[in-house]
Design a protein around this motif. Structure first.
Motif, PDB file in Angstrom:
ATOM      1  N   ALA A 356       0.822  -1.210   0.000  1.00 49.46           N
ATOM      2  CA  ALA A 356       0.000   0.000   0.000  1.00 49.46           C
ATOM      3  C   ALA A 356       0.855   1.259   0.000  1.00 49.46           C
ATOM      4  O   ALA A 356       0.448   2.305  -0.515  1.00 49.46           O
ATOM      5  CB  ALA A 356      -0.933  -0.003   1.216  1.00 49.46           C
ATOM      6  N   GLN A 357       2.058   1.144   0.537  1.00 46.00           N
ATOM      7  CA  GLN A 357       2.986   2.289   0.567  1.00 46.00           C
ATOM      8  C   GLN A 357       3.200   2.873  -0.828  1.00 46.00           C
ATOM      9  O   GLN A 357       3.333   4.086  -0.993  1.00 46.00           O
ATOM     10  CB  GLN A 357       4.327   1.808   1.147  1.00 46.00           C
ATOM     11  N   THR A 358       3.228   2.016  -1.843  1.00 45.49           N
ATOM     12  CA  THR A 358       3.552   2.481  -3.194  1.00 45.49           C
ATOM     13  C   THR A 358       2.449   3.346  -3.801  1.00 45.49           C
ATOM     14  O   THR A 358       2.688   4.060  -4.770  1.00 45.49           O
ATOM     15  CB  THR A 358       3.821   1.283  -4.133  1.00 45.49           C
ATOM     16  N   PHE A 359       1.255   3.286  -3.250  1.00 47.84           N
ATOM     17  CA  PHE A 359       0.144   4.076  -3.773  1.00 47.84           C
ATOM     18  C   PHE A 359       0.080   5.469  -3.147  1.00 47.84           C
ATOM     19  O   PHE A 359      -0.572   6.358  -3.700  1.00 47.84           O
ATOM     20  CB  PHE A 359      -1.189   3.358  -3.530  1.00 47.84           C
ATOM     21  N   PHE A 360       0.739   5.649  -2.003  1.00 51.61           N
ATOM     22  CA  PHE A 360       0.548   6.891  -1.252  1.00 51.61           C
ATOM     23  C   PHE A 360       1.838   7.655  -0.964  1.00 51.61           C
ATOM     24  O   PHE A 360       1.776   8.766  -0.449  1.00 51.61           O
ATOM     25  CB  PHE A 360      -0.164   6.587   0.072  1.00 51.61           C
ATOM     26  N   GLY A 368       2.418   2.559  -7.152  1.00 54.93           N
ATOM     27  CA  GLY A 368       1.374   1.562  -7.306  1.00 54.93           C
ATOM     28  C   GLY A 368       0.442   1.928  -8.443  1.00 54.93           C
ATOM     29  O   GLY A 368       0.127   3.109  -8.653  1.00 54.93           O
ATOM     30  N   ASN A 369      -0.002   0.930  -9.204  1.00 51.95           N
ATOM     31  CA  ASN A 369      -0.834   1.183 -10.380  1.00 51.95           C
ATOM     32  C   ASN A 369      -1.975   0.178 -10.450  1.00 51.95           C
ATOM     33  O   ASN A 369      -2.170  -0.641  -9.539  1.00 51.95           O
ATOM     34  CB  ASN A 369       0.022   1.136 -11.655  1.00 51.95           C
ATOM     35  N   ASP A 416      -9.413  -3.285   4.581  1.00 52.78           N
ATOM     36  CA  ASP A 416      -9.424  -1.862   4.902  1.00 52.78           C
ATOM     37  C   ASP A 416      -8.487  -1.086   3.978  1.00 52.78           C
ATOM     38  O   ASP A 416      -8.855  -0.033   3.437  1.00 52.78           O
ATOM     39  CB  ASP A 416      -9.006  -1.673   6.359  1.00 52.78           C
ATOM     40  N   ARG A 417      -7.264  -1.587   3.769  1.00 51.87           N
ATOM     41  CA  ARG A 417      -6.301  -0.871   2.923  1.00 51.87           C
ATOM     42  C   ARG A 417      -6.681  -0.950   1.448  1.00 51.87           C
ATOM     43  O   ARG A 417      -6.455   0.008   0.700  1.00 51.87           O
ATOM     44  CB  ARG A 417      -4.896  -1.427   3.129  1.00 51.87           C
ATOM     45  N   LEU A 418      -7.263  -2.057   1.031  1.00 51.18           N
ATOM     46  CA  LEU A 418      -7.711  -2.139  -0.363  1.00 51.18           C
ATOM     47  C   LEU A 418      -8.827  -1.136  -0.624  1.00 51.18           C
ATOM     48  O   LEU A 418      -8.919  -0.572  -1.729  1.00 51.18           O
ATOM     49  CB  LEU A 418      -8.163  -3.560  -0.695  1.00 51.18           C
ATOM     50  N   ALA A 419      -9.676  -0.884   0.358  1.00 47.89           N
ATOM     51  CA  ALA A 419     -10.707   0.150   0.204  1.00 47.89           C
ATOM     52  C   ALA A 419     -10.057   1.513  -0.005  1.00 47.89           C
ATOM     53  O   ALA A 419     -10.487   2.309  -0.868  1.00 47.89           O
ATOM     54  CB  ALA A 419     -11.615   0.169   1.429  1.00 47.89           C
ATOM     55  N   ARG A 420      -9.013   1.792   0.748  1.00 46.22           N
ATOM     56  CA  ARG A 420      -8.324   3.081   0.616  1.00 46.22           C
ATOM     57  C   ARG A 420      -7.624   3.188  -0.736  1.00 46.22           C
ATOM     58  O   ARG A 420      -7.633   4.254  -1.365  1.00 46.22           O
ATOM     59  CB  ARG A 420      -7.313   3.247   1.749  1.00 46.22           C
ATOM     60  N   ILE A 421      -7.002   2.093  -1.170  1.00 44.68           N
ATOM     61  CA  ILE A 421      -6.335   2.101  -2.474  1.00 44.68           C
ATOM     62  C   ILE A 421      -7.358   2.301  -3.590  1.00 44.68           C
ATOM     63  O   ILE A 421      -7.130   3.081  -4.530  1.00 44.68           O
ATOM     64  CB  ILE A 421      -5.530   0.795  -2.679  1.00 44.68           C
ATOM     65  N   ALA A 422      -8.480   1.603  -3.503  1.00 49.71           N
ATOM     66  CA  ALA A 422      -9.522   1.730  -4.524  1.00 49.71           C
ATOM     67  C   ALA A 422     -10.042   3.160  -4.585  1.00 49.71           C
ATOM     68  O   ALA A 422     -10.260   3.724  -5.667  1.00 49.71           O
ATOM     69  CB  ALA A 422     -10.653   0.748  -4.244  1.00 49.71           C
ATOM     70  N   HIS A 424      -8.343   5.793  -3.777  1.00 46.60           N
ATOM     71  CA  HIS A 424      -7.240   6.578  -4.345  1.00 46.60           C
ATOM     72  C   HIS A 424      -7.225   6.477  -5.874  1.00 46.60           C
ATOM     73  O   HIS A 424      -6.920   7.460  -6.564  1.00 46.60           O
ATOM     74  CB  HIS A 424      -5.920   6.074  -3.759  1.00 46.60           C
ATOM     75  N   LEU A 425      -7.559   5.289  -6.388  1.00 44.12           N
ATOM     76  CA  LEU A 425      -7.551   5.066  -7.839  1.00 44.12           C
ATOM     77  C   LEU A 425      -8.870   5.467  -8.497  1.00 44.12           C
ATOM     78  O   LEU A 425      -9.008   5.374  -9.718  1.00 44.12           O
ATOM     79  CB  LEU A 425      -7.250   3.592  -8.132  1.00 44.12           C
ATOM     80  N   GLY A 426      -9.844   5.870  -7.693  1.00 40.60           N
ATOM     81  CA  GLY A 426     -11.131   6.279  -8.252  1.00 40.60           C
ATOM     82  C   GLY A 426     -12.089   5.137  -8.518  1.00 40.60           C
ATOM     83  O   GLY A 426     -13.087   5.305  -9.231  1.00 40.60           O
ATOM     84  N   HIS A 427     -11.845   3.963  -7.920  1.00 35.02           N
ATOM     85  CA  HIS A 427     -12.735   2.811  -8.089  1.00 35.02           C
ATOM     86  C   HIS A 427     -13.759   2.802  -6.948  1.00 35.02           C
ATOM     87  O   HIS A 427     -13.612   2.067  -5.958  1.00 35.02           O
ATOM     88  CB  HIS A 427     -11.936   1.509  -8.100  1.00 35.02           C
TER      89      HIS A 427
END
Length: 595
Positions: A356-360, A368-369, A416-422, A424-427
């Protein structure tokens, strides 16, 4: 008798452990998990006297002292004789940038010089192979000695008389001696000039690396030494970080709790990444994230293992060897680790938390992509599915399976972190789904892992035992430090698991009986828990106590005997150094408040 009063040298390709007398007692080649070329650390007294070491001895020995050169991995040992004559041993593994790439050969350099008087010395080089069972074949040249093992040949190049070394002859140290143990290749330049150049460039590398760290105002030396140790535990070729440099140093005397830790545990991933991030050691962090990404790619849609080899090996069969009796005779000595076959459901959360670090973090070059998100989502689905399934738990119980609260907590963290990543990516749809999974898991943890009678969370769903990993509920964002449930859990852990200034991971009997030593990282977790629950002065006092438990060179192993303060377990333990760094960062006064 072997002790863990050892210094670590290395270059992120190999390492060596050197005792207080300047004797190399452990060194695996050609990499951290290789056959020990020097192995006396895991020998009984009779074996250790015969083989498995590289010593520099002074006649009529009187005293020894040791230190690292400031902010480097260069170790200096001074030996003094009964008349006051003294010598200095300088040990390092070369590491510096050369021709736009890192030069870190399979090489140890030892330089010896007289400091006062004319000391009489003896050098004894007694390598082993096949885990202590064999001795390499030895051939000599005019200025070198070759040690030939079945899969490895090492060459010792020296400006000392070769016969002095082969015959283990005492001689007067009337001029400096250089010894370079490395690949079976001829040097093309002066040995002494090569060693001097290598040392200067290696010192500059480590000092520049240390200078770039973000460190707290207090306990700076302790944090820098821990950070360098963490860096030395990195196998740079792949980015893996080993749990420790040793195998089979037991958790306590007379126990078979002795495992091979020269491997990479995914559980450590998040905590190592967190520490590296706090230090601003972003290049090391990125390489480790690269290792985790490669593990994920190689796993595909299969289940993740708890641990992998340095080059992503997934088959790590465990076996015992006969050539070494074990640390202080406490065998068996193991190679490989059968824990790789265990079901440990927390690993999915560990990988997602680390990645998750790579997305933020905008400092990271490879951000993160979408592709990484899809891979992590597959692991997230595993986490949702396995959330409430029995596993071996964080402490890798070999014959006991339960629904461990920590494993469930890490599965919750994955969603929880996948929700934050999603988000962040607009999903937005994905984010809503992941939040729903996280909410369901959170509710069940609060219901099924909570024990009303104790007023605390417990180790397993529906259980009544305490477990130090519950302290991480705040770290992972499940509860605030002031939440009454978290405060109650900290209180019960203190009541059941604290022994003086140390914390046990659990006290219930397991596959090998009742634990006898405290787990150092758990003590650091407890120190952080004290701080976040408003008991900061107690936390500082306990932290100072843990600093006092380090060996003379500032290193920690896995365990501490709360009665004697003696270090036990594999060494140096990455997890312990991470705990030290994180506690110092949390407890230190701020720079702006210090002046």
């Amino acid at each position: 008798m072997s002790t863990l009063e050892l210094g670590l040298i290395g270059n992120c390709a190999i390492s060596a452990l050197i005792d207080g007398m300047g004797r190399i007692a452990w060194c695996c080649l050609p990499r951290f998990d290789g056959d020990p070329f020097f192995s006396s650390l895991l020998a009984n007294e009779e074996q250790a006297a015969a083989r498995g070491y590289w010593s520099v001895e002074i006649d009529r020995f009187a005293s020894a002292e040791q230190h690292y050169e400031h902010n480097t991995a260069i170790l200096v040992t001074r030996l003094t004789d009964a008349d006051g004559a003294s010598l200095e041993i300088r040990d390092y593994c070369p590491r510096f940038r050369n021709h736009d790439r890192m030069f870190h050969p399979t090489m140890i350099v030892r330089q010896i010089r007289a400091v006062t008087g004319s000391p009489k010395v003896r050098v004894r080089i007694r390598p082993t192979n096949d885990y202590g069972s064999g001795r390499p074949a030895v051939t000599r040249g005019s200025n070198h000695i070759r040690y030939v093992c079945p899969d490895l040949t090492m060459r010792l190049t020296t400006d000392a008389a070769v016969s002095y070394l082969l015959d283990e002859t005492w001689f007067l140290l009337d001029q400096p001696v250089t010894m370079l143990l490395g690949p079976d290749e001829s040097l093309t330049a002066s040995l002494s000039e090569t060693a001097r150049n290598f040392e200067e460039r290696t010192a500059r590398y480590w000092q520049d690396w240390s200078r770039a760290l973000s460190i707290p105002f207090e306990w700076q030396d302790a944090v820098i030494r821990a950070a360098i140790t963490l860096k030395l535990s990195t196998y740079e070729e792949t980015g893996a970080i080993v749990a420790a440099m040793t195998t089979s140093v037991p958790e306590a005397a007379g126990t078979e709790r002795n495992w091979d830790y020269r491997l990479c545990w995914l559980r450590d991933a998040y905590f190592v990444v967190h520490a590296l991030n706090r230090l601003s050691a972003t290049k090391t962090l990125e390489r480790y994230l690269g290792y985790i990404s490669n593990v994920a790619v190689n796993a595909g849609h299969d289940d993740l293992q708890p641990l992998y080899g340095l080059s992503f090996a997934h088959k790590l069969d465990e076996f015992t060897v006969d050539g070494l009796a074990g640390y202080r005779g406490n065998g068996p000595v193991r190679v490989g680790n059968a824990a790789y076959t265990q079901i440990q459901n927390d690993v999915y959360g560990a990988v997602i938390l680390a990645a998750a670090q790579t997305f933020f973090d905008s400092r990271i070059v490879r951000q993160g992509n979408e592709e990484l998100y899809r891979k992590l989502s597959a692991f997230g689905r595993h986490a949702v599915e396995k959330f409430d399934k029995p596993d071996a738990g964080p402490w890798e119980l070999r014959t006991i399976a339960s629904v461990h609260t920590f494993s469930a907590l890490m599965c919750w963290a994955a969603a929880d972190r996948l929700a934050r990543i999603a988000d962040h990516l607009g999903h937005n749809e994905d984010a809503s789904v992941w939040r729903g999974h996280a909410a369901t898991m959170r509710a069940r943890i609060m219901d099924e892992a909570w024990n009303d009678e104790l007023g605390s969370y417990v180790s397993t769903f529906g259980g009544d035992q305490m477990d130090a990993s519950l302290l991480l509920m705040h770290e992972l964002g499940f509860h605030a430090g002031t939440d009454e449930r978290y405060v109650g859990t900290v209180a019960m852990i203190e009541k059941h698991l604290r022994k003086g200034g140390h914390l046990f991971r659990y006290i219930a009997a397991d596959d090998f009986g009742v634990p006898e030593t405290a787990f150092n990282v758990c003590t650091f977790w407890f120190i952080e828990a004290l701080a976040v629950t408003g008991r900061e002065e107690e936390a500082r006092e306990m932290f100072e106590g843990m600093l006092a438990c380090r060996n003379k060179l500032g290193l920690l192993s896995e365990d501490t005997d709360p009665k004697t303060g003696e270090l036990w377990g594999n060494f140096p333990q990455t997890y312990s150094m991470v705990g030290l760094i994180k506690c110092a960062m949390r407890l230190s006064r701020k720079w702006e408040d210090a002046f």
